[in-house]
Design an enzyme around this catalytic site. Structure first.
Site, PDB file in Angstrom:
ATOM      1  CB  SER A  26     -46.432 -60.577 -31.754  1.00 16.01           C
ATOM      2  OG  SER A  26     -47.266 -60.049 -32.742  1.00 16.01           O
ATOM      3  CG  HIS A  57     -49.863 -56.242 -31.062  1.00 17.79           C
ATOM      4  ND1 HIS A  57     -48.842 -55.494 -31.605  1.00 17.79           N
ATOM      5  CD2 HIS A  57     -49.677 -57.509 -31.514  1.00 17.79           C
ATOM      6  CE1 HIS A  57     -48.082 -56.276 -32.354  1.00 17.79           C
ATOM      7  NE2 HIS A  57     -48.571 -57.502 -32.319  1.00 17.79           N
ATOM      8  CG  HIS A  79     -49.535 -55.690 -37.887  1.00 18.26           C
ATOM      9  ND1 HIS A  79     -50.100 -55.559 -36.645  1.00 18.26           N
ATOM     10  CD2 HIS A  79     -48.328 -56.270 -37.700  1.00 18.26           C
ATOM     11  CE1 HIS A  79     -49.270 -56.052 -35.733  1.00 18.26           C
ATOM     12  NE2 HIS A  79     -48.191 -56.484 -36.343  1.00 18.26           N
ATOM     13  CE1 TYR A  81     -52.465 -58.660 -38.928  1.00 25.22           C
ATOM     14  CE2 TYR A  81     -50.178 -58.614 -39.622  1.00 25.22           C
ATOM     15  CZ  TYR A  81     -51.128 -58.758 -38.628  1.00 25.22           C
ATOM     16  OH  TYR A  81     -50.741 -58.996 -37.331  1.00 25.22           O
ATOM     17  CD  GLU A  82     -53.733 -54.522 -36.899  1.00 27.39           C
ATOM     18  OE1 GLU A  82     -54.577 -54.320 -36.000  1.00 27.39           O
ATOM     19  OE2 GLU A  82     -52.563 -54.109 -36.842  1.00 27.39           O
ATOM     20  CB  ALA A 109     -42.764 -62.165 -33.062  1.00 23.55           C
ATOM     21  CG  MET A 207     -46.846 -60.931 -41.441  1.00 29.64           C
ATOM     22  SD  MET A 207     -48.381 -61.707 -40.855  1.00 29.64           S
ATOM     23  CE  MET A 207     -47.966 -63.452 -41.079  1.00 29.64           C
ATOM     24  CB  SER A 208     -44.586 -55.512 -38.399  1.00 32.39           C
ATOM     25  OG  SER A 208     -43.516 -56.168 -37.723  1.00 32.39           O
ATOM     26  CG  ASN A 231     -42.620 -69.042 -36.326  1.00 37.12           C
ATOM     27  OD1 ASN A 231     -43.022 -67.951 -35.862  1.00 37.12           O
ATOM     28  ND2 ASN A 231     -42.536 -69.262 -37.617  1.00 37.12           N
ATOM     29  CG  HIS A 243     -50.694 -64.808 -33.071  1.00 37.78           C
ATOM     30  ND1 HIS A 243     -49.677 -63.994 -33.538  1.00 37.78           N
ATOM     31  CD2 HIS A 243     -51.252 -64.148 -32.030  1.00 37.78           C
ATOM     32  CE1 HIS A 243     -49.642 -62.882 -32.818  1.00 37.78           C
ATOM     33  NE2 HIS A 243     -50.584 -62.957 -31.903  1.00 37.78           N
TER      34      HIS A 243
END
Length: 270
Positions: A26, A57, A79, A81-82, A109, A207-208, A231, A243
């Site tokens: 990201s 992306h 990902h 989660y997609e 990120a 998350m990746s 963050n 995001h």
């Protein structure tokens, strides 16, 4: 999924063989814009490739030369989660292996768990914890792709980690080192979860990355991982997480990120 068919389609557009793969997370896809004589191929045009659905992306391969190296870059990743399964998420790594890639730079990120970190820091990943509740190697093993029980004791190549730290010193960059924890997402962690992950030994969470690195190790590809601490994770600072903040922070570290990765490529050991 037909790795050979996807690789054959990509190979038709190439005049050279890429040796280095880049997965750009990201807000970090800007690196692909530095590639010389680029060949751009949209994911939707490649047989069996998923499509990226996340803001930040772009959803294309960019292939060409960067700092004297033939590279293939994913400008945007997939990902779990997609809604993709683990084999879809990691399919591009299999395709890179089929194309001849020997070294993989994985970027992301991530939220900072280590309280000595600051938003905007870059972190070289020394190890990871899979907290996704799944693994891309579950199921029948194809011995032609890799061993049934791959060793993950050096998931992130130690020589590449040392190379990265020397590069940072040469450039005068302050680079953190730490353990990345991969969560399923798509929600950001609660404060209680962050405290738990810290007790596990995590320094950053995202998350990746974990699925791709697992498959790269299975395939015999050496890996270097770099997180942009976009963050501080929940409970460390009294502010909500978005995001948009992730994209904004990665934009602030653009020049350091670009100079770092370009120097890594230019001086990459054999």
């Amino acid at each position: 999924m037909n790795t050979k068919e996807a690789a054959a389609f990509i190979r038709e557009n190439l005049t050279t063989t890429p040796a280095v793969g880049l997965i750009l997370g990201s807000g970090l896809g800007v690196l692909a814009e530095e590639i010389q004589n680029p060949i751009q191929i949209s994911y939707k045009d490649i047989p069996h490739f998923p499509e990226s659905t996340v803001s930040g992306h772009k959803g294309q391969l960019v292939i060409g030369e960067l700092e004297g190296r033939q590279v293939i870059a994913m400008q945007g990743r997939f990902h779990y989660y997609e809604g993709y399964d683990m084999k879809q998420v990691t399919f591009p790594v299999r395709v890179m292996k089929e194309l001849g890639v020997e070294t993989l730079f994985v970027t992301n990120a991530a939220g900072g768990i280590n309280e000595s970190f600051n938003a905007g820091d870059l972190m070289v990943i020394t190890d990871h914890i899979n907290n996704m509740g799944d693994n891309p190697l579950i199921g029948a093993n194809d011995d032609d792709l890799g061993p049934r029980f791959p060793d993950m004791s050096e998931a992130y190549d130690r020589r590449l980690i040392d190379h990265a730290m020397k590069s940072a010193d040469r450039l005068g960059l302050k680079i953190q080192r730490g353990v990345y924890i991969g969560n399923k997402g798509p929600v950001y962690e609660t404060g209680a979860e962050v405290r738990m992950l810290r007790t596990w030994g995590g320094d950053a969470v995202g998350m990746s990355t974990v699925p791709e690195v697992t498959v790269a190790n299975h395939a015999g590809i050496r890996v270097l991982g770099i997180s942009c601490i976009s963050n501080m994770a929940a409970g460390i600072l009294d502010q909500p997480l978005t995001h948009e903040e992730v994209i904004e922070t990665t934009a602030h570290v653009r020049e350091d990120f670009l100079s770092f990765v370009k120097d890594l490529l230019k001086t990459l050991p054999a």
